[in-house]
Write a protein that holds these residues in place. Structure first.
Motif, PDB file in Angstrom:
ATOM      1  N   ALA B 536       0.834  -1.204   0.000  1.00  0.00           N
ATOM      2  CA  ALA B 536       0.000   0.000   0.000  1.00  0.00           C
ATOM      3  C   ALA B 536       0.868   1.254   0.000  1.00  0.00           C
ATOM      4  CB  ALA B 536      -0.924  -0.012   1.211  1.00  0.00           C
ATOM      5  N   LEU B 537       1.934   1.236   0.815  1.00  0.00           N
ATOM      6  CA  LEU B 537       2.824   2.402   0.858  1.00  0.00           C
ATOM      7  C   LEU B 537       3.423   2.674  -0.505  1.00  0.00           C
ATOM      8  CD1 LEU B 537       5.000   2.310   4.116  1.00  0.00           C
ATOM      9  CD2 LEU B 537       3.075   3.812   3.560  1.00  0.00           C
ATOM     10  N   SER B 544      -0.417   6.937   7.917  1.00  0.00           N
ATOM     11  CA  SER B 544      -1.394   7.263   8.963  1.00  0.00           C
ATOM     12  C   SER B 544      -2.723   6.551   8.716  1.00  0.00           C
ATOM     13  CB  SER B 544      -1.602   8.772   9.042  1.00  0.00           C
ATOM     14  OG  SER B 544      -1.986   9.254   7.773  1.00  0.00           O
ATOM     15  N   SER B 545      -3.070   6.332   7.448  1.00  0.00           N
ATOM     16  CA  SER B 545      -4.321   5.613   7.201  1.00  0.00           C
ATOM     17  C   SER B 545      -4.149   4.115   7.477  1.00  0.00           C
ATOM     18  CB  SER B 545      -4.799   5.854   5.770  1.00  0.00           C
ATOM     19  OG  SER B 545      -3.796   5.451   4.862  1.00  0.00           O
ATOM     20  N   ARG B 552      -6.028  -4.115  12.983  1.00  0.00           N
ATOM     21  CA  ARG B 552      -4.813  -4.095  13.816  1.00  0.00           C
ATOM     22  C   ARG B 552      -5.148  -4.427  15.268  1.00  0.00           C
ATOM     23  NH1 ARG B 552      -2.036   0.969  14.217  1.00  0.00           N
ATOM     24  NH2 ARG B 552      -0.484  -0.188  15.401  1.00  0.00           N
ATOM     25  N   GLN B 553      -6.309  -3.900  15.694  1.00  0.00           N
ATOM     26  CA  GLN B 553      -6.689  -4.175  17.090  1.00  0.00           C
ATOM     27  C   GLN B 553      -7.039  -5.634  17.305  1.00  0.00           C
ATOM     28  OE1 GLN B 553      -9.122  -1.388  19.190  1.00  0.00           O
ATOM     29  NE2 GLN B 553      -8.770   0.153  17.614  1.00  0.00           N
ATOM     30  N   GLU B 580      -9.966  -4.582   4.236  1.00  0.00           N
ATOM     31  CA  GLU B 580      -9.693  -3.225   4.724  1.00  0.00           C
ATOM     32  C   GLU B 580      -8.610  -2.540   3.889  1.00  0.00           C
ATOM     33  OE1 GLU B 580     -10.126  -2.002   9.026  1.00  0.00           O
ATOM     34  OE2 GLU B 580      -9.929  -4.175   9.290  1.00  0.00           O
ATOM     35  N   PHE B 581      -7.626  -3.331   3.482  1.00  0.00           N
ATOM     36  CA  PHE B 581      -6.594  -2.724   2.638  1.00  0.00           C
ATOM     37  C   PHE B 581      -7.164  -2.325   1.278  1.00  0.00           C
ATOM     38  CE2 PHE B 581      -3.202  -4.094   5.539  1.00  0.00           C
ATOM     39  CZ  PHE B 581      -2.343  -3.003   5.410  1.00  0.00           C
ATOM     40  N   LYS B 582      -8.072  -3.190   0.784  1.00  0.00           N
ATOM     41  CA  LYS B 582      -8.683  -2.879  -0.525  1.00  0.00           C
ATOM     42  C   LYS B 582      -9.385  -1.532  -0.488  1.00  0.00           C
ATOM     43  CE  LYS B 582      -9.451  -7.026  -3.151  1.00  0.00           C
ATOM     44  NZ  LYS B 582      -9.967  -8.213  -2.448  1.00  0.00           N
ATOM     45  N   SER B 583     -10.098  -1.297   0.623  1.00  0.00           N
ATOM     46  CA  SER B 583     -10.899  -0.079   0.678  1.00  0.00           C
ATOM     47  C   SER B 583     -10.121   1.104   1.266  1.00  0.00           C
ATOM     48  CB  SER B 583     -12.158  -0.347   1.498  1.00  0.00           C
ATOM     49  OG  SER B 583     -11.791  -0.863   2.752  1.00  0.00           O
TER      50      SER B 583
END
Ligand SMILES: Nc1ncnc2c1ncn2[C@@H]1O[C@H](COP(=O)(O)OP(=O)(O)OP(=O)(O)O)[C@@H](O)[C@H]1O
Ligand SMILES: [Mg+2]
Lengths: 459, 584
Positions: B536-537, B544-545, B552-553, B580-583
């Motif tokens: 993603a980076l 931050s997103s 993660r929690q 979550e990464f997709k969105s």
């Protein structure tokens, strides 16, 4: 049967050598009559065919070769014990010094005691409320535990010990409580401070004091904690009493041990202390505990001042290896004016986990204390970072932790010398402080605990 | 009056010197004084014998009698060992309590094992069988967990002329073996000198991990079955807790726990807790597989020296039956100090820090008693002994002689770090300092039994942790903001590795034990997240997103997922991470 010898051949430091003796036993009690007619006591450290090496408790000044008389008593050092020792003051060898008559002994006991059979022990898992948040909340004390205070010169360890002794007396109905206090080489003022505080709180009636001051013979100190613990064992295991033993200052005790070791020309261990220092200290500290089927208990708080505040010095180091945790006082907090200056990070009570929780204190106690530790640790890291990089380098979350650390020290650790908080007050205070931190950072507490205990008004 | 006896000429603490003991031999056990205290000859010069006494010597003096038993210090080996707590010279503490109450008196003579109890012996060998040392004659169900094998003792070989099943005490004859010279009557008790190793027929290489359920140990610094490990660390850093965890959860058949010069309450803790804990495999109380040797710090120092050997010999005996045995010694430093104390009193030339010059040899001899291999017997029977010793260096200083000499012989090093302990990061095993030399040995096992990817995950984890320590240096100097987003992501991931994987509470009912497959799944999830985040980076997303991603929690709480739900819930979690990464 008792023979008398005048055959002292050598006097060196606290030791004397006596020749041509017969029938002498190792560890035997010795009576020494000085040329002046005064009596001193000693014990046999080593015996070979006809030579006995004797350690003199009151020191060897004034002894000579020729006139000094030596008598071997055929038993080891014993003290008379009785319930009526409570409220009395004795010297470091167990002789009354408060002007009142000798006690009527119920028994005479060997001061060395015997090791508690591990099989006969009962686990110390009864919470003791000391009323001090930094102890009750984070490093709880249990009945039968040995938990030392590592302090430094000039820090308020005496104040803290006195406060614990006073506040820890809150008991279930029908239980009896005593404080056995052993002073080794402390100043008159310090001893006076304790006595005064015992008097003030009325604790003196249930206290037995053994006092060896800085001005008293140094070698006598080797016997003092043994004498005190023998009395404690009697009260705890024969008189069903919960005994809190305070031993101060263990550093002076160890110095005396070193003096004897040096005089014997033993191979020294670290910093000149004898190699057997660990075992010697263990013989004292391990006398704390609970015993299956007995009502009483011995909880021991040894106090020691760390030379140069160095935790790796052999005295604190070996103590920490024996005791069930340690409470460490911080010079930094003391300078900030915080009492008690408890350095909670390196402090530890190993019996904590078994003495707290539902039915003992409260279900959230363990997770809450872990969370407080973690948060405070992080706050301190941020504080360090700030010193190097300035406040600009901190992000919002960092700043929240920093503020938490400050408030934690100011509200949670700091309390008054007669501020006696219940454990529930302490727990609630912890939650109140945590409430200022972001929820997702609170990994050590469960959601259900947050729901139940975190103050609602905070977001 | 004292015919057949020598007499004391000197008493100095636990060391006495006696002269003219008839029949005195090096390393034999003697009885000292009227109370017949137990001692062992540790040096002979001319007519003088130096003796270390296993009990408090107060009250002994010149002229007191000393006689030899003519036997070396030995342990009794027979059914009845399991579940028992002994002192350093194998006196059962329960029996001592009966004799002398809550405090340990002196001169107490109690047999190590119950002489009256009847055990049901089931003969497995038959009349006419030719047998030799180590061959199994029959079995006894010692506890509901463990079958005790009655073996042909040392130096006995021949043909069984009689053997019978039935109920016997350990001293009654259960079999007769006709040897070349004589007829041997065999009962269920053997005596074995403690200082002599019970040899294996042959040793083989370690190939399987000793699974402890402790994530940092099993995943990063594995000890093999039949291997050795040491845990050095300053006081309060968690040596005893790790040892207790291993004693509870290690996948071995038998545990021998030696409390050597440590706290009484720690032994009590085991005594009270183990009967309540269930063996994960069988559901039986853990005490049924455990033997304890307790010579606490306030018990006589000479017996402390003996205690590790007493433990090792008992452990080897069960290994010889074909079991996997683990021996925990807490702490070997106290044993070394006992050695130093006696050496000092003997006025031997002191070596480093006053320890005798033979410290290294003694330590090596002790750890050499470990190993996996074929037991003495006609059949092919595999057994193993793993040894884990804690070390308590003064001031936590790892350069001191006991640590250094131990590191020379053991293959796994779990270095405890007081900084981690102060932060309440447990187990406080420092991941940059510690190592295991068994990783190659167990590669195949992990690949076949857990996952072919396991090793890769471990290597990546270690690389990340290594990188973290470099980055921390930079952060300390110039702040987190100065790091690239990629490097900041590494810090985020390693934080998760540390807090959500390496951190493990010994007191949480679920967290305290993780199977290898749970360990694998937890680590895989953390690194899976990392790989998506990296991607993603590089696609230009903001760190931050990523930090705000909700799963993660869930990763942080994953270690609390019970074993039977782990697979399903980790799968769900992976899906959630993906989506979550997709969105993002
Ligand atoms: N895995 C763990 N989970 C939670 N707490 C732990 C863990 N390991 C250690 N601790 C905490 O650390 C304390 C000290 O651990 P431990 O008694 O094992 O230290 P040690 O290294 O054996 O010290 P010593 O050398 O003095 O015997 C424990 O009482 C417990 O509070
Ligand atoms: Mg320990």
């Amino acid at each position: 049967m008792q023979k008398e010898y005048r055959s002292v051949t050598e006097i060196s430091g606290p030791l004397i050598l006596v020749n041509q003796v017969e029938g002498v036993k190792y560890d035997e009690l010795v009576e020494i009559e000085m040329p002046s007619g005064k009596l001193r006591s000693g014990k046999v450290l080593e015996i070979s065919t006809d030579t006995a090496l004797i350690q003199v408790f009151e020191g060897t000044e004034g002894l000579d070769i020729g006139l000094t008389k030596i008598r071997f008593k055929g038993k080891s050092l014993e003290i008379p014990v009785a319930k009526e020792m409570m409220g009395r003051v004795f010297n470091g060898l167990g002789k009354p010094i408060d002007g009142a008559p000798d006690i009527l002994p119920e028994k005479s006991l060997d001061i060395n005691g015997e090791p508690i059979n591990p099989y006969a022990r009962d686990y110390p898992n009864d919470f003791i409320q000391t009323g001090i948040s930094s102890i009750d909340g984070l490093n709880t004390l249990s009945r039968g535990q040995k938990l030392p205070i590592f302090s430094g010169a000039g820090l308020p360890h005496s104040q803290l010990a006195a406060q614990i002794a006073h506040q820890a007396t809150v008991l279930k109905k029908g239980e009896s409580f005593a404080v056995v206090f052993a002073a080794m080489g402390i100043t008159f003022e310090e001893a006076e401070f304790f006595m005064e505080s015992f008097r003030e709180t009325g604790a003196i009636e249930n206290a037995v004091l053994f006092i060896n001051l800085a001005s008293d013979p140094a070698i006598e100190r080797i016997a003092t904690p043994r004498v005190a613990l023998t009395c404690a064992e009697f009260l705890a295991f024969e008189k069903d009493t919960h005994v809190l033993v305070i031993l101060t200052d263990m550093t002076n005790y160890c110095e005396s041990l070193r003096e004897v070791s040096a005089a014997r020309k033993e191979v020294p261990g670290r910093r000149g202390y004898p190699g057997y220092l660990y075992t010697d200290l263990a013989m004292l500290y391990e006398r704390a505990g609970r015993i299956k089927g007995k009502k009483g208990s011995i909880t021991t708080i040894p106090i020691l001042t760390m030379p140069e505040d160095d935790k790796t010095h052999p005295i604190p180091d070996l103590t920490g290896y024996i005791t069930e945790g340690q409470l460490i006082l911080s010079r930094e907090l003391h300078r900030k004016g915080i009492y008690p200056p408890m350095d909670v990070m390196p402090s530890l009570s190993r019996l904590k986990d078994k003495g707290i929780g539902a039915h003992k204190t409260r279900e959230d106690h363990s997770d809450l204390s872990n969370q407080l530790f973690a948060a405070y640790a992080r706050g301190r890291d941020v504080r360090e970072l700030m010193v190097v990089l300035g406040e600009g380098a901190l992000n919002d979350v960092d700043k929240q932790f920093l503020r938490f650390a400050d408030e934690f020290e100011d509200q949670y650790i700091r309390q008054g010398v007669s501020d006696n908080r219940t454990v529930f007050e302490t727990l609630d205070l912890g939650w109140k402080l945590l409430a200022q931190l972001p929820r997702e950072e609170l990994k050590r507490v469960k959601q259900s605990e947050i729901d139940k205990y975190m103050p609602k008004e905070s977001k | 009056m004292n015919k057949g006896k020598g007499k004391i000429t000197k008493v100095s603490g636990p060391l006495i010197i006696a002269e003219n003991i008839p029949g005195a031999r090096m390393a034999d056990v003697v009885r000292v004084g009227e109370q017949k205290l137990i001692g062992e000859i540790i040096e002979i010069r001319g007519k003088d014998a130096s003796i270390q006494v296993y009990e408090e010597t107060s009250g002994l003096g010149p002229e007191d009698p000393v006689e030899t038993t003519g036997l070396p210090l030995s342990v009794e080996l027979a059914p009845g060992l399991l579940g028992t707590i002994f002192d350093g010279i194998q006196r059962p503490l329960a029996a001592i309590e009966k004799e002398s109450g809550a405090f340990i008196g002196r001169g107490i003579e109690v047999p190590a094992l119950d002489r009256k109890k009847k055990w049901e012996f089931k003969a497995t060998a038959q009349k006419g069988n030719k047998v030799k040392t180590g061959d199994i004659l029959g079995t006894v169900q010692e506890t509901s967990l463990i079958v005790h094998k009655i073996m042909v003792p040392e130096e006995v070989e021949g043909e069984i002329t009689d053997i019978k099943s039935g109920n016997f005490t350990i001293e009654e004859t259960v079999a007769e073996i006709q040897g070349a010279q004589q007829l041997h009557k065999i009962n269920m008790i053997q005596k074995s000198p403690v200082r002599k190793r019970r040899p294996l027929k042959s040793k083989i290489a370690v190939s399987e991990p000793l699974i402890t359920g402790q994530r940092i140990i099993d995943t990063l610094f594995t000890i093999g079955i039949g291997g050795t490990a040491c845990i050095p660390g300053p006081f309060g850093s968690g040596k005893t807790v790790v040892q207790h965890q291993l004693a509870k959860w290690a996948n071995v058949d038998i545990v021998v726990f030696v409390g050597c010069g440590e706290r009484g309450n720690e032994m009590t803790d085991v005594l009270l807790e183990f009967p309540k804990l269930k063996d994960p495999k069988s559901g039986k109380p853990l005490m049924e597989r455990t033997i304890m040797i307790a010579n606490t710090s306030n018990m006589p120092i000479a017996a402390r020296e003996a205690s590790v050997y007493t433990g090792a010999t008992i452990a080897e005996y069960y290994r010889d039956m074909g079991y996997n045995v683990a021996l925990m010694a807490d702490s070997t430093s106290r044993w070394a100090e006992a050695l130093r104390e006696m050496s000092g009193r003997l006025e031997e030339m002191p070596g480093e820090e006053g320890y005798p010059a033979y410290l290294g040899t003694r330590l090596a001899e002790f750890y050499e008693r470990s190993g996996i291999g074929l037991c003495q017997a006609s059949e092919e029977r595999k057994g193993s002994l793993s040894i884990i010793g804690s070390v308590s260096p003064p001031g936590g200083d790892l350069s001191e002689p006991v640590v250094q000499n131990t590191l020379r012989v053991v293959k796994v090093f779990w270095g405890l770090d007081y900084k981690l302990a102060h932060k309440r990061h447990f187990p406080a095993i420092n991941w940059l300092l510690s190592y295991s030399l068994y990783l190659n040995n167990i590669k195949k096992y992990l690949k076949e039994k857990v996952s072919p990817e396991f090793e890769g995950l471990r290597i990546e984890t270690m690389q990340l942790l290594q990188r973290e320590s470099e980055l921390e240096e930079i952060v300390r100097l110039v702040g987190l903001e100065s790091l690239s987003e990629h490097d900041q992501l590494i810090m985020l991931t390693t934080k998760s590795i540390r807090e959500d994987f390496l951190y493990q509470s010994a007191f949480d009912p679920v967290d305290q034990y993780s199977t290898l497959s749970k360990q694998y799944l937890l680590l895989k999830t953390i690194l899976f997240f990392h790989s998506l985040a990296k991607k993603a980076l590089s696609e230009g997303k903001e760190l931050s997103s990523i930090e705000k991603i909700r799963s993660r929690q869930l990763i942080a709480k994953a270690r609390f997922i019970p074993e039977d739900e782990v697979e399903a819930r980790i799968k769900e979690l992976e899906e959630q991470i993906k989506s979550e990464f997709k969105s993002l």
